[in-house]
Design an enzyme around this catalytic site. Sequence first.
Site, PDB file in Angstrom:
ATOM      1  CB  THR A 141      13.195  -1.386  -0.753  1.00  0.00           C
ATOM      2  OG1 THR A 141      11.550  -1.297  -0.109  1.00  0.00           O
ATOM      3  CG2 THR A 141      13.040  -0.760  -1.137  1.00  0.00           C
ATOM      4  CG  ASP A 142       7.176  -2.381  -1.502  1.00  0.00           C
ATOM      5  OD1 ASP A 142       8.292  -1.969  -0.924  1.00  0.00           O
ATOM      6  OD2 ASP A 142       6.241  -2.379  -0.607  1.00  0.00           O
ATOM      7  CD  GLU A 143      10.107   0.959   2.856  1.00  0.00           C
ATOM      8  OE1 GLU A 143      10.724   2.197   3.720  1.00  0.00           O
ATOM      9  OE2 GLU A 143      10.503  -0.088   2.953  1.00  0.00           O
ATOM     10  CE1 TYR A 166      16.535   0.093   2.984  1.00  0.00           C
ATOM     11  CE2 TYR A 166      13.953   0.514   2.790  1.00  0.00           C
ATOM     12  CZ  TYR A 166      15.331  -0.686   2.582  1.00  0.00           C
ATOM     13  OH  TYR A 166      15.007  -1.529   2.113  1.00  0.00           O
ATOM     14  CE  LYS A 170      17.512  -1.772  -1.236  1.00  0.00           C
ATOM     15  NZ  LYS A 170      18.795  -2.348  -1.326  1.00  0.00           N
TER      16      LYS A 170
HETATM   17  P1  NAD Z   1      18.400  -6.491   7.367  1.00  0.00           P
HETATM   18  O1  NAD Z   1      19.068  -5.763   8.089  1.00  0.00           O
HETATM   19  O2  NAD Z   1      18.060  -7.768   8.139  1.00  0.00           O
HETATM   20  O3  NAD Z   1      20.549  -7.254   6.911  1.00  0.00           O
HETATM   21  C1  NAD Z   1      21.567  -6.680   6.055  1.00  0.00           C
HETATM   22  C2  NAD Z   1      22.359  -7.058   6.721  1.00  0.00           C
HETATM   23  O4  NAD Z   1      23.345  -6.576   5.382  1.00  0.00           O
HETATM   24  C3  NAD Z   1      23.174  -8.028   7.982  1.00  0.00           C
HETATM   25  O5  NAD Z   1      23.663  -9.108   7.906  1.00  0.00           O
HETATM   26  C4  NAD Z   1      24.546  -6.845   7.879  1.00  0.00           C
HETATM   27  O6  NAD Z   1      25.703  -7.084   8.667  1.00  0.00           O
HETATM   28  C5  NAD Z   1      24.829  -6.307   6.550  1.00  0.00           C
HETATM   29  N1  NAD Z   1      25.345  -5.487   6.614  1.00  0.00           N
HETATM   30  C6  NAD Z   1      24.488  -4.105   6.287  1.00  0.00           C
HETATM   31  N2  NAD Z   1      26.075  -3.327   5.881  1.00  0.00           N
HETATM   32  C7  NAD Z   1      27.313  -3.169   5.809  1.00  0.00           C
HETATM   33  C8  NAD Z   1      28.252  -3.951   5.086  1.00  0.00           C
HETATM   34  N3  NAD Z   1      28.412  -2.260   4.916  1.00  0.00           N
HETATM   35  N4  NAD Z   1      28.883  -4.989   4.461  1.00  0.00           N
HETATM   36  C9  NAD Z   1      28.466  -6.012   4.337  1.00  0.00           C
HETATM   37  N5  NAD Z   1      27.565  -6.130   4.875  1.00  0.00           N
HETATM   38  C10 NAD Z   1      26.855  -5.824   5.679  1.00  0.00           C
HETATM   39  O7  NAD Z   1      18.226  -6.693   5.995  1.00  0.00           O
HETATM   40  P2  NAD Z   1      17.009  -7.407   5.350  1.00  0.00           P
HETATM   41  O8  NAD Z   1      15.724  -6.708   5.983  1.00  0.00           O
HETATM   42  O9  NAD Z   1      17.722  -8.353   5.568  1.00  0.00           O
HETATM   43  O10 NAD Z   1      16.925  -7.223   3.907  1.00  0.00           O
HETATM   44  C11 NAD Z   1      18.078  -7.333   3.339  1.00  0.00           C
HETATM   45  C12 NAD Z   1      17.318  -6.717   1.875  1.00  0.00           C
HETATM   46  O11 NAD Z   1      17.187  -6.655   1.425  1.00  0.00           O
HETATM   47  C13 NAD Z   1      18.136  -5.183   1.723  1.00  0.00           C
HETATM   48  O12 NAD Z   1      18.401  -4.188   0.528  1.00  0.00           O
HETATM   49  C14 NAD Z   1      16.715  -4.304   1.647  1.00  0.00           C
HETATM   50  O13 NAD Z   1      16.734  -3.301   1.105  1.00  0.00           O
HETATM   51  C15 NAD Z   1      16.594  -5.414   0.712  1.00  0.00           C
HETATM   52  N6  NAD Z   1      14.488  -5.396   1.360  1.00  0.00           N
HETATM   53  C16 NAD Z   1      14.367  -5.365   2.499  1.00  0.00           C
HETATM   54  C17 NAD Z   1      13.149  -5.971   2.766  1.00  0.00           C
HETATM   55  C18 NAD Z   1      12.330  -5.862   4.298  1.00  0.00           C
HETATM   56  O14 NAD Z   1      10.980  -5.885   4.637  1.00  0.00           O
HETATM   57  N7  NAD Z   1      13.377  -6.497   4.947  1.00  0.00           N
HETATM   58  C19 NAD Z   1      11.532  -5.798   2.023  1.00  0.00           C
HETATM   59  C20 NAD Z   1      12.367  -5.335   0.361  1.00  0.00           C
HETATM   60  C21 NAD Z   1      13.834  -5.577   0.369  1.00  0.00           C
HETATM   61  P1  TYD Z   2       9.037  -1.356   9.836  1.00  0.00           P
HETATM   62  O1  TYD Z   2       8.756  -1.797   9.969  1.00  0.00           O
HETATM   63  O2  TYD Z   2       9.710  -0.243   9.889  1.00  0.00           O
HETATM   64  O3  TYD Z   2       9.469  -1.357   7.961  1.00  0.00           O
HETATM   65  P2  TYD Z   2       8.773   0.184   6.971  1.00  0.00           P
HETATM   66  O4  TYD Z   2       9.141   1.528   7.302  1.00  0.00           O
HETATM   67  O5  TYD Z   2      10.069  -0.388   5.853  1.00  0.00           O
HETATM   68  O6  TYD Z   2       7.725  -0.499   6.198  1.00  0.00           O
HETATM   69  O7  TYD Z   2       7.588  -0.790   9.163  1.00  0.00           O
HETATM   70  C1  TYD Z   2       5.791  -1.142   8.848  1.00  0.00           C
HETATM   71  C2  TYD Z   2       4.850   0.426   9.540  1.00  0.00           C
HETATM   72  O8  TYD Z   2       4.650  -0.094  10.812  1.00  0.00           O
HETATM   73  C3  TYD Z   2       5.254   1.040   8.970  1.00  0.00           C
HETATM   74  O9  TYD Z   2       4.146   1.913   8.475  1.00  0.00           O
HETATM   75  C4  TYD Z   2       5.374   2.087  10.262  1.00  0.00           C
HETATM   76  C5  TYD Z   2       4.898   0.936  10.843  1.00  0.00           C
HETATM   77  N1  TYD Z   2       5.628   1.221  12.879  1.00  0.00           N
HETATM   78  C6  TYD Z   2       4.852   1.626  13.484  1.00  0.00           C
HETATM   79  O10 TYD Z   2       4.003   2.849  13.906  1.00  0.00           O
HETATM   80  N2  TYD Z   2       5.935   1.596  15.008  1.00  0.00           N
HETATM   81  C7  TYD Z   2       7.048   0.827  15.159  1.00  0.00           C
HETATM   82  O11 TYD Z   2       7.273   0.732  16.072  1.00  0.00           O
HETATM   83  C8  TYD Z   2       7.797   0.666  13.763  1.00  0.00           C
HETATM   84  C9  TYD Z   2       8.932  -0.330  13.957  1.00  0.00           C
HETATM   85  C10 TYD Z   2       6.913   1.112  12.485  1.00  0.00           C
END
Ligand code: NAD
Ligand code: TYD
Length: 361
Positions: A141-143, A166, A170
């Site tokens: 993630t970019d975070e 988080y 990461k």
């Molecule tokens: P998500 O929470 O929707 O899915 C995570 C999946 O991992 C789920 O299916 C869960 O069952 C599985 N999981 C969790 N713990 C586990 C374990 N101990 N063993 C096996 N499986 C397990 O997450 P996402 O949003 O799809 O993100 C996927 C990846 O991409 C993550 O690594 C996240 O850090 C990264 N990422 C997400 C975003 C975003 O905006 N969602 C952006 C950049 C990077």
């Molecule tokens: P989120 O979707 O949780 O992603 P991330 O924290 O990984 O960026 O949140 C996106 C943005 O929205 C973040 O600045 C937090 C804000 N946010 C709210 O204002 N209200 C909410 O209920 C949630 C879930 C997020």
Amino acid sequence: MTTTRTILITGGAGFIGSHVVRLFVTKYPQYRIVNVDALTYAGNLENLSDIDDRPNYVFEKVNILDTAEVKRLFDQYQPDGVIHLAAESHVDRSIHSPLDFVYTNVIGTVNLLNEAKRLWSPHPASPQGEGVSPRFYHVSTDEVYGALGETGFFTEETKYDPHSPYSASKASSDHFVRAYHDTYGLPVVISNCSNNYGPFHFPEKLIPLFINNILEKKPLPVYGDGLYTRDWLFVKDHATAIDKVFHEGKNGMTYNIGGFNEWKNIDLVKLLCKLMDEKLGNAPGTSDALITYVKDRPGHDRRYAIDAGKINRELGWKPSVTFEEGLALTIDWYLANAVWLRNVTSGEYQGYYDRQYGGVV
Ligand code: NAD
Ligand code: TYD
């Protein structure tokens, strides 16, 4: 069809993972795709019901913290690729339960690295034979880069400066992946992506939570002053970027992935409200009235913005849809998939939501 590669995709039942599994299973029928997922609250096999009968798809319900089971997977399938997405992914949960994030995101990643190292030593031998180079692809993630001020972008050279549990977990996992490359010569690649949105997004994150709340006429909890900025990318564009990086990225490299698409939260929420009112036939302003400013998230990063120039120049990747198109597709998907939404918002998740916001909104 002869199998040419076997790839373990972890977290394939989650939001982004399900799009990556679908893309790989359908685009590469010659690959065997093994979806490794513990099915936590965020994992849902319904996300893959359209492809789960494909002959090149296998599901393994395995927790990546279970070292014996992870070893079994590597012995049994002899993968030459790992695309690692399994993670605890929600910042708010990490504030309440940081250890869960250390376990899965850090220790789970190291468990996978250990098995890849064992199977692929001496590097670069591949269990699939000549012509296929093994690869461990860590999706991040970019975070990890921390927070930006009003200007500037995260590049691949930006120093890590995570603030939430988080992003700290990461960042730690990214460091372990690089350490296995530098120390043991493990063939690794990493990408750091901005905020995703789209179908199958679990309704605890901003966009799907607010779509769900508008449908249920519940308050829309905007944290702090609402002027926090995120860079949004349609999830299917992230999946195509992952395909590019997995096949064409260079070992030891990092690629930033983003949409050049910054939105202040409150502006995005107002756009979402307007589009939802149009789709639902509501009077203008109906959903806006649900906006409720609530207490800020502790340690809330002010602004994220990705410079995705490197992946564009070196691998020729760019997003395929505009934000307006992607958001409209996303809303249509949620409106057409009320059953999915109902299923994932029942049970454990509902309890979490009530605990967190019950007294606030
Ligand atoms: P998500 O929470 O929707 O899915 C995570 C999946 O991992 C789920 O299916 C869960 O069952 C599985 N999981 C969790 N713990 C586990 C374990 N101990 N063993 C096996 N499986 C397990 O997450 P996402 O949003 O799809 O993100 C996927 C990846 O991409 C993550 O690594 C996240 O850090 C990264 N990422 C997400 C975003 C975003 O905006 N969602 C952006 C950049 C990077
Ligand atoms: P989120 O979707 O949780 O992603 P991330 O924290 O990984 O960026 O949140 C996106 C943005 O929205 C973040 O600045 C937090 C804000 N946010 C709210 O204002 N209200 C909410 O209920 C949630 C879930 C997020």
